[in-house]
Write an enzyme that holds these catalytic residues in place. Structure first.
Site, PDB file in Angstrom:
ATOM      1  N   VAL A   1      52.130  51.310  39.382  1.00 35.32           N
ATOM      2  CA  VAL A   1      52.461  51.079  40.792  1.00 35.32           C
ATOM      3  C   VAL A   1      51.382  50.237  41.461  1.00 35.32           C
ATOM      4  O   VAL A   1      51.681  49.232  42.122  1.00 35.32           O
ATOM      5  CB  VAL A   1      52.646  52.418  41.538  1.00 35.32           C
ATOM      6  CG1 VAL A   1      52.911  52.162  43.018  1.00 35.32           C
ATOM      7  CG2 VAL A   1      53.785  53.210  40.922  1.00 35.32           C
ATOM      8  N   TYR A   2      50.125  50.630  41.293  1.00 33.12           N
ATOM      9  CA  TYR A   2      49.026  49.876  41.902  1.00 33.12           C
ATOM     10  C   TYR A   2      49.026  48.426  41.432  1.00 33.12           C
ATOM     11  O   TYR A   2      48.932  47.493  42.237  1.00 33.12           O
ATOM     12  CB  TYR A   2      47.694  50.532  41.549  1.00 33.12           C
ATOM     13  CG  TYR A   2      46.482  49.714  41.938  1.00 33.12           C
ATOM     14  CD1 TYR A   2      46.034  49.684  43.248  1.00 33.12           C
ATOM     15  CD2 TYR A   2      45.809  48.957  40.989  1.00 33.12           C
ATOM     16  CE1 TYR A   2      44.935  48.913  43.606  1.00 33.12           C
ATOM     17  CE2 TYR A   2      44.709  48.188  41.333  1.00 33.12           C
ATOM     18  CZ  TYR A   2      44.270  48.167  42.644  1.00 33.12           C
ATOM     19  OH  TYR A   2      43.180  47.402  42.986  1.00 33.12           O
ATOM     20  N   GLY A   3      49.134  48.229  40.099  1.00 33.66           N
ATOM     21  CA  GLY A   3      49.131  46.870  39.564  1.00 33.66           C
ATOM     22  C   GLY A   3      50.283  46.037  40.076  1.00 33.66           C
ATOM     23  O   GLY A   3      50.154  44.829  40.285  1.00 33.66           O
TER      24      GLY A   3
ATOM     25  N   THR B   1      51.627  46.244  43.048  1.00 33.84           N
ATOM     26  CA  THR B   1      51.308  45.776  44.400  1.00 33.84           C
ATOM     27  C   THR B   1      50.363  44.587  44.348  1.00 33.84           C
ATOM     28  O   THR B   1      50.498  43.640  45.133  1.00 33.84           O
ATOM     29  CB  THR B   1      50.681  46.896  45.249  1.00 33.84           C
ATOM     30  OG1 THR B   1      49.395  47.262  44.734  1.00 33.84           O
ATOM     31  CG2 THR B   1      51.576  48.112  45.306  1.00 33.84           C
TER      32      THR B   1
END
Length: 264
Positions: free
Chosen positions: A150-152, A154
């Site tokens: 998820v972070y990557g 974004t």
């Protein structure tokens, strides 16, 4: 001397950048999502130079506008705006990431940066000059890592967004850039390591060769931001040659443990 706004600058790399810009004689407006965090950071920076603070939740466009207005009122103008505010939760797979954490990451990292770019670009176009930098990170170049789905995503999205902004403003006087600070040991990294210590230990040896501290990276990043005079530049601390060199050197002389000083 430049007037600089940095979102998410009460700790981590944002705080490090604020400190370095202030030490170089520039005027800095720091920002965080709570009054307490802003006040604490201001107390830590009170002897470093001209630093002011303003509380703003970057997910709210009106609060980002208020941050711009506060900086203009305090310093007369805003020359550099750095969208640094971000959130990483890396201890879950995509399937297991709580929905609230997904929303927090997407809205902080993506919407927060979009809000910052809109507000800063409109103000700078009105003033006829300015630089905007977006903080990228793991995943922004398309690489994938366990726990960072998820972070990557974004950060990958922010790379696309920044490229689009560069093209849209190519005929304007504004300079748009990207920052990839590398693997920095911050409060967030320590928190995530402690939350999933077993997996952290598995990757600790490799990570030890690649990580750096805020104090090491911030001075270089600050000088590169100030020196950037062309839109589209990516300021990258941990490039391919540096990675290769460190991995080769680790076979000859192991690097001292970089995590011990942080209680890991």
């Amino acid at each position: 001397m430049a007037s600089i706004v940095i979102t998410g600058s009460t700790k981590g790399i944002g705080f490090g950048l604020a400190r370095e810009f202030a030490r170089l004689g520039h005027k800095v407006m720091i920002s965080g999502s709570s009054d307490a965090s802003v006040e604490s950071a201001l107390n830590s920076l009170q002897d470093e130079g001209t630093v002011a603070g303003h509380t703003a939740n970057v997910r709210e466009a009106d609060q980002v506008q208020a941050l711009w207005d506060a900086a203009e009122a305090k310093f007369g103008s805003v020359d550099i705006w750095i969208n640094n505010a971000g959130l990483a939760r890396t201890v879950w797979s995509i399937v297991d990431t709580p929905s609230a954490e997904i929303q927090n990451m997407v809205t902080t990292n993506m919407l927060g940066t979009i809000n910052g770019c809109q507000v800063a670009a409109k103000g700078m176009l009105k003033n006829g000059q300015g630089k905007i930098f977006n903080m990228l990170g793991g995943g922004s170049d398309g690489e994938t890592f366990p726990g960072m789905g998820v972070y990557g995503s974004t950060k990958r999205g922010l790379d696309y967004f920044t490229n689009a902004l560069i093209k849209e403003l190519k005929d304007s006087p504004l300079i748009i850039g990207k920052i990839r600070p590398g693997m920095i040991i911050t409060e967030g990294v320590v928190r995530e390591a402690r939350a999933d210590f077993e997996n952290f230990q598995k990757s600790r040896k490799i990570m030890n060769n690649l990580v750096d501290t805020v104090d090491t990276v911030s001075p270089w990043l600050a000088k590169e931001v100030l020196a950037t005079d062309k839109s589209g530049r990516k300021i990258r601390w941990l490039n391919g040659s540096k990675i290769a060199g460190r991995m080769l050197m680790s076979k000859i002389k192991p690097r001292p443990d970089q995590f011990e000083a942080f209680g890991l």
